[in-house]
Design a protein around this motif. Structure first.
Motif, PDB file in Angstrom:
ATOM      1  N   MET A  58       3.546  10.885  -8.124  1.00 49.81           N
ATOM      2  CA  MET A  58       4.087   9.640  -7.568  1.00 49.81           C
ATOM      3  C   MET A  58       5.536   9.443  -8.009  1.00 49.81           C
ATOM      4  O   MET A  58       6.374   8.992  -7.225  1.00 49.81           O
ATOM      5  CB  MET A  58       3.216   8.450  -8.014  1.00 49.81           C
ATOM      6  N   LYS A  59       5.840   9.807  -9.248  1.00 46.08           N
ATOM      7  CA  LYS A  59       7.226   9.710  -9.705  1.00 46.08           C
ATOM      8  C   LYS A  59       8.114  10.663  -8.912  1.00 46.08           C
ATOM      9  O   LYS A  59       9.251  10.328  -8.580  1.00 46.08           O
ATOM     10  CB  LYS A  59       7.328  10.006 -11.201  1.00 46.08           C
ATOM     11  N   GLN A  60       7.592  11.827  -8.563  1.00 42.25           N
ATOM     12  CA  GLN A  60       8.366  12.761  -7.749  1.00 42.25           C
ATOM     13  C   GLN A  60       8.712  12.119  -6.411  1.00 42.25           C
ATOM     14  O   GLN A  60       9.832  12.205  -5.937  1.00 42.25           O
ATOM     15  CB  GLN A  60       7.587  14.069  -7.556  1.00 42.25           C
ATOM     16  N   ARG A  61       7.748  11.449  -5.797  1.00 49.90           N
ATOM     17  CA  ARG A  61       8.004  10.751  -4.526  1.00 49.90           C
ATOM     18  C   ARG A  61       9.052   9.657  -4.722  1.00 49.90           C
ATOM     19  O   ARG A  61       9.951   9.492  -3.897  1.00 49.90           O
ATOM     20  CB  ARG A  61       6.718  10.112  -3.991  1.00 49.90           C
ATOM     21  N   ALA A  62       8.916   8.904  -5.816  1.00 43.49           N
ATOM     22  CA  ALA A  62       9.865   7.819  -6.077  1.00 43.49           C
ATOM     23  C   ALA A  62      11.271   8.375  -6.312  1.00 43.49           C
ATOM     24  O   ALA A  62      12.250   7.821  -5.796  1.00 43.49           O
ATOM     25  CB  ALA A  62       9.401   6.989  -7.274  1.00 43.49           C
ATOM     26  N   PHE A  63      11.388   9.467  -7.066  1.00 44.02           N
ATOM     27  CA  PHE A  63      12.704  10.069  -7.298  1.00 44.02           C
ATOM     28  C   PHE A  63      13.320  10.532  -5.986  1.00 44.02           C
ATOM     29  O   PHE A  63      14.498  10.290  -5.723  1.00 44.02           O
ATOM     30  CB  PHE A  63      12.602  11.267  -8.259  1.00 44.02           C
ATOM     31  N   ARG A  64      12.533  11.214  -5.148  1.00 46.14           N
ATOM     32  CA  ARG A  64      13.058  11.663  -3.851  1.00 46.14           C
ATOM     33  C   ARG A  64      13.539  10.476  -3.031  1.00 46.14           C
ATOM     34  O   ARG A  64      14.588  10.530  -2.387  1.00 46.14           O
ATOM     35  CB  ARG A  64      11.993  12.440  -3.063  1.00 46.14           C
ATOM     36  N   HIS A  65      12.765   9.409  -3.027  1.00 46.04           N
ATOM     37  CA  HIS A  65      13.137   8.222  -2.271  1.00 46.04           C
ATOM     38  C   HIS A  65      14.441   7.619  -2.808  1.00 46.04           C
ATOM     39  O   HIS A  65      15.326   7.270  -2.028  1.00 46.04           O
ATOM     40  CB  HIS A  65      12.006   7.188  -2.341  1.00 46.04           C
ATOM     41  N   LEU A  66      14.546   7.521  -4.114  1.00 45.33           N
ATOM     42  CA  LEU A  66      15.753   6.928  -4.703  1.00 45.33           C
ATOM     43  C   LEU A  66      16.987   7.779  -4.439  1.00 45.33           C
ATOM     44  O   LEU A  66      18.074   7.240  -4.208  1.00 45.33           O
ATOM     45  CB  LEU A  66      15.559   6.709  -6.210  1.00 45.33           C
ATOM     46  N   VAL A  67      16.841   9.090  -4.428  1.00 41.06           N
ATOM     47  CA  VAL A  67      17.972   9.968  -4.116  1.00 41.06           C
ATOM     48  C   VAL A  67      18.350   9.839  -2.648  1.00 41.06           C
ATOM     49  O   VAL A  67      19.510   9.627  -2.297  1.00 41.06           O
ATOM     50  CB  VAL A  67      17.649  11.440  -4.472  1.00 41.06           C
ATOM     51  N   ASP A 118       6.812   4.362   2.865  1.00 39.20           N
ATOM     52  CA  ASP A 118       5.973   3.373   2.197  1.00 39.20           C
ATOM     53  C   ASP A 118       6.585   2.896   0.878  1.00 39.20           C
ATOM     54  O   ASP A 118       6.108   1.930   0.284  1.00 39.20           O
ATOM     55  CB  ASP A 118       4.565   3.918   1.967  1.00 39.20           C
ATOM     56  N   LEU A 119       7.669   3.547   0.445  1.00 36.10           N
ATOM     57  CA  LEU A 119       8.344   3.149  -0.793  1.00 36.10           C
ATOM     58  C   LEU A 119       9.538   2.225  -0.535  1.00 36.10           C
ATOM     59  O   LEU A 119      10.289   1.919  -1.458  1.00 36.10           O
ATOM     60  CB  LEU A 119       8.787   4.388  -1.575  1.00 36.10           C
ATOM     61  N   ARG A 120       9.713   1.768   0.683  1.00 41.84           N
ATOM     62  CA  ARG A 120      10.823   0.849   0.979  1.00 41.84           C
ATOM     63  C   ARG A 120      10.831  -0.389   0.096  1.00 41.84           C
ATOM     64  O   ARG A 120      11.907  -0.856  -0.284  1.00 41.84           O
ATOM     65  CB  ARG A 120      10.809   0.471   2.455  1.00 41.84           C
ATOM     66  N   PRO A 121       9.670  -0.947  -0.249  1.00 42.14           N
ATOM     67  CA  PRO A 121       9.706  -2.089  -1.171  1.00 42.14           C
ATOM     68  C   PRO A 121      10.362  -1.744  -2.514  1.00 42.14           C
ATOM     69  O   PRO A 121      10.961  -2.609  -3.149  1.00 42.14           O
ATOM     70  CB  PRO A 121       8.237  -2.462  -1.354  1.00 42.14           C
ATOM     71  N   LEU A 122      10.283  -0.481  -2.928  1.00 39.33           N
ATOM     72  CA  LEU A 122      10.968  -0.056  -4.148  1.00 39.33           C
ATOM     73  C   LEU A 122      12.474  -0.213  -3.993  1.00 39.33           C
ATOM     74  O   LEU A 122      13.156  -0.670  -4.910  1.00 39.33           O
ATOM     75  CB  LEU A 122      10.604   1.397  -4.478  1.00 39.33           C
ATOM     76  N   SER A 123      13.005   0.132  -2.828  1.00 43.08           N
ATOM     77  CA  SER A 123      14.440  -0.032  -2.572  1.00 43.08           C
ATOM     78  C   SER A 123      14.860  -1.480  -2.712  1.00 43.08           C
ATOM     79  O   SER A 123      15.916  -1.788  -3.266  1.00 43.08           O
ATOM     80  CB  SER A 123      14.799   0.472  -1.176  1.00 43.08           C
ATOM     81  N   ALA A 124      14.025  -2.376  -2.214  1.00 42.43           N
ATOM     82  CA  ALA A 124      14.340  -3.806  -2.316  1.00 42.43           C
ATOM     83  C   ALA A 124      14.353  -4.253  -3.782  1.00 42.43           C
ATOM     84  O   ALA A 124      15.219  -5.034  -4.194  1.00 42.43           O
ATOM     85  CB  ALA A 124      13.329  -4.624  -1.521  1.00 42.43           C
ATOM     86  N   LEU A 125      13.415  -3.738  -4.574  1.00 45.16           N
ATOM     87  CA  LEU A 125      13.378  -4.085  -6.003  1.00 45.16           C
ATOM     88  C   LEU A 125      14.578  -3.518  -6.747  1.00 45.16           C
ATOM     89  O   LEU A 125      15.140  -4.162  -7.629  1.00 45.16           O
ATOM     90  CB  LEU A 125      12.097  -3.553  -6.646  1.00 45.16           C
ATOM     91  N   VAL A 126      14.992  -2.317  -6.388  1.00 46.81           N
ATOM     92  CA  VAL A 126      16.117  -1.660  -7.056  1.00 46.81           C
ATOM     93  C   VAL A 126      17.429  -2.360  -6.722  1.00 46.81           C
ATOM     94  O   VAL A 126      18.296  -2.513  -7.577  1.00 46.81           O
ATOM     95  CB  VAL A 126      16.166  -0.167  -6.661  1.00 46.81           C
ATOM     96  N   GLY A 127      17.565  -2.794  -5.479  1.00 49.72           N
ATOM     97  CA  GLY A 127      18.803  -3.464  -5.075  1.00 49.72           C
ATOM     98  C   GLY A 127      20.007  -2.574  -5.314  1.00 49.72           C
ATOM     99  O   GLY A 127      20.020  -1.418  -4.906  1.00 49.72           O
ATOM    100  N   ASP A 128      21.022  -3.097  -6.009  1.00 49.04           N
ATOM    101  CA  ASP A 128      22.245  -2.348  -6.294  1.00 49.04           C
ATOM    102  C   ASP A 128      22.266  -1.787  -7.711  1.00 49.04           C
ATOM    103  O   ASP A 128      23.326  -1.436  -8.228  1.00 49.04           O
ATOM    104  CB  ASP A 128      23.467  -3.248  -6.084  1.00 49.04           C
ATOM    105  N   PRO A 186       0.823  -1.219   0.000  1.00 40.42           N
ATOM    106  CA  PRO A 186       0.000   0.000   0.000  1.00 40.42           C
ATOM    107  C   PRO A 186       0.855   1.265   0.000  1.00 40.42           C
ATOM    108  O   PRO A 186       1.916   1.319   0.621  1.00 40.42           O
ATOM    109  CB  PRO A 186      -0.806  -0.107   1.295  1.00 40.42           C
ATOM    110  N   LEU A 187       0.397   2.273  -0.733  1.00 38.43           N
ATOM    111  CA  LEU A 187       1.055   3.577  -0.760  1.00 38.43           C
ATOM    112  C   LEU A 187       0.277   4.524   0.145  1.00 38.43           C
ATOM    113  O   LEU A 187      -0.946   4.527   0.134  1.00 38.43           O
ATOM    114  CB  LEU A 187       1.076   4.128  -2.185  1.00 38.43           C
ATOM    115  N   LEU A 188       0.996   5.330   0.902  1.00 37.06           N
ATOM    116  CA  LEU A 188       0.331   6.287   1.788  1.00 37.06           C
ATOM    117  C   LEU A 188      -0.277   7.435   1.003  1.00 37.06           C
ATOM    118  O   LEU A 188      -1.310   7.967   1.382  1.00 37.06           O
ATOM    119  CB  LEU A 188       1.322   6.825   2.821  1.00 37.06           C
ATOM    120  N   SER A 189       0.373   7.814  -0.084  1.00 36.50           N
ATOM    121  CA  SER A 189      -0.099   8.957  -0.858  1.00 36.50           C
ATOM    122  C   SER A 189       0.579   8.961  -2.219  1.00 36.50           C
ATOM    123  O   SER A 189       1.650   8.379  -2.383  1.00 36.50           O
ATOM    124  CB  SER A 189       0.246  10.249  -0.120  1.00 36.50           C
ATOM    125  N   THR A 190      -0.047   9.629  -3.174  1.00 39.52           N
ATOM    126  CA  THR A 190       0.629   9.893  -4.445  1.00 39.52           C
ATOM    127  C   THR A 190       1.127  11.329  -4.485  1.00 39.52           C
ATOM    128  O   THR A 190       1.810  11.723  -5.424  1.00 39.52           O
ATOM    129  CB  THR A 190      -0.319   9.666  -5.646  1.00 39.52           C
TER     130      THR A 190
END
Length: 96
Positions: free
Chosen positions: A52-61, A23-33, A11-15
C-alpha cells in the motif's frame, strides 16, 4: 462514532502495487501543498502495508510531484534498497 468514521472513510480498490491510483485522490487533498509527507505503518514487514505504501508513493510522485522517498527499514534491508535504486534507471511517472 461509527457513523462519523464511515462518512469520512474512502474505499481503496487494492493494496497491491501497480495499476491506477485514482482511489488515492483523497490522499492528495490531505497532502495539499506539503513538501514532506510521513507514511507510517502499524507493523513492520507486513505485506499489505508495504504494498500500500508503494501505491501511495507512486501516487505522490505522479500526482503531487514528489521526487524523494525515505523509508524506515533495517540496516540490511536499506543497503539492498540503496544498491537497487542506484543501479535502476531513473523512474518517471509514466514508467511504472
Amino acid at each position: 462514532m461509527v457513523r462519523e468514521l464511515n462518512a469520512l472513510a474512502h474505499p481503496l480498490l487494492s493494496t497491491e502495487p501497480g495499476g491506477r491510483t485514482g482511489d488515492l485522490r483523497p490522499l492528495s487533498a490531505l497532502v495539499g501543498d506539503a513538501a514532506v509527507v510521513g507514511l507510517g505503518e502499524a507493523t513492520h514487514g507486513t505485506h499489505e502495508f508495504f504494498t500500500m505504501k508503494q501505491r501511495a508513493f507512486r501516487h505522490l510522485v505522479a500526482e503531487k510531484g514528489f521526487t524523494t522517498v525515505a523509508l524506515e527499514t533495517s540496516w540490511s534491508g536499506g543497503c539492498g534498497s540503496t544498491t537497487t535504486s542506484r543501479a535502476a534507471p531513473a523512474a518517471t511517472p509514466g514508467s511504472w
